[in-house]
Scaffold this motif. Structure first.
Motif, PDB file in Angstrom:
ATOM      1  N   PRO A  26     -29.094  -7.392  33.316  1.00 54.77           N
ATOM      2  CA  PRO A  26     -29.586  -6.291  34.046  1.00 54.77           C
ATOM      3  C   PRO A  26     -30.978  -6.524  34.678  1.00 54.77           C
ATOM      4  O   PRO A  26     -31.275  -5.886  35.519  1.00 54.77           O
ATOM      5  N   THR A  27     -31.590  -7.313  33.821  1.00 54.45           N
ATOM      6  CA  THR A  27     -33.246  -7.491  34.303  1.00 54.45           C
ATOM      7  C   THR A  27     -33.048  -8.043  35.642  1.00 54.45           C
ATOM      8  O   THR A  27     -33.812  -7.943  36.692  1.00 54.45           O
ATOM      9  N   LEU A  48     -28.372  -8.140  20.204  1.00 59.92           N
ATOM     10  CA  LEU A  48     -27.587  -8.115  21.594  1.00 59.92           C
ATOM     11  C   LEU A  48     -27.603  -9.860  22.116  1.00 59.92           C
ATOM     12  O   LEU A  48     -28.542 -10.385  21.476  1.00 59.92           O
ATOM     13  N   PRO A  49     -26.534 -10.333  22.691  1.00 58.62           N
ATOM     14  CA  PRO A  49     -26.843 -11.733  23.025  1.00 58.62           C
ATOM     15  C   PRO A  49     -27.712 -11.582  24.310  1.00 58.62           C
ATOM     16  O   PRO A  49     -28.099 -10.806  24.736  1.00 58.62           O
ATOM     17  N   TRP A  50     -28.172 -12.951  24.640  1.00 59.61           N
ATOM     18  CA  TRP A  50     -29.281 -13.131  25.685  1.00 59.61           C
ATOM     19  C   TRP A  50     -28.768 -12.611  26.910  1.00 59.61           C
ATOM     20  O   TRP A  50     -29.815 -11.886  27.685  1.00 59.61           O
ATOM     21  N   TRP A  51     -27.725 -12.573  27.335  1.00 56.55           N
ATOM     22  CA  TRP A  51     -27.352 -12.313  28.554  1.00 56.55           C
ATOM     23  C   TRP A  51     -27.264 -10.720  28.711  1.00 56.55           C
ATOM     24  O   TRP A  51     -27.110 -10.161  29.636  1.00 56.55           O
TER      25      TRP A  51
END
Length: 68
Positions: A29-30, A21-24
């Protein structure tokens, strides 16, 4: 007599178990969860909009039906 052929393993299917997954995809969501948690813990900072009484009545009625 034919020699055995060696086939390459197929690459992983996109979206499979090994997909990254990409970092964003985790950061957004966090961040949203943290913002909502802060609002829940300190509701005095949240500004409630003055709603239409009919909408408020409808929400109250729906809540009563669900609570049964």
């Amino acid at each position: 007599m034919s020699a055995p052929t060696h086939t390459r393993p197929h690459p992983a299917v996109p979206g499979g178990v090994g997909a990254r997954l990409p970092w964003w995809a985790l950061a957004l969501p966090t961040l949203a969860f943290a913002a909502l948690l802060v609002l829940i813990l300190n509701p005095s900072d949240a500004q409630a909009a003055s709603g239409d009484p009919a909408i408020t009545h409808l929400v109250d009625r729906a809540w009563q039906l669900v609570a049964r």
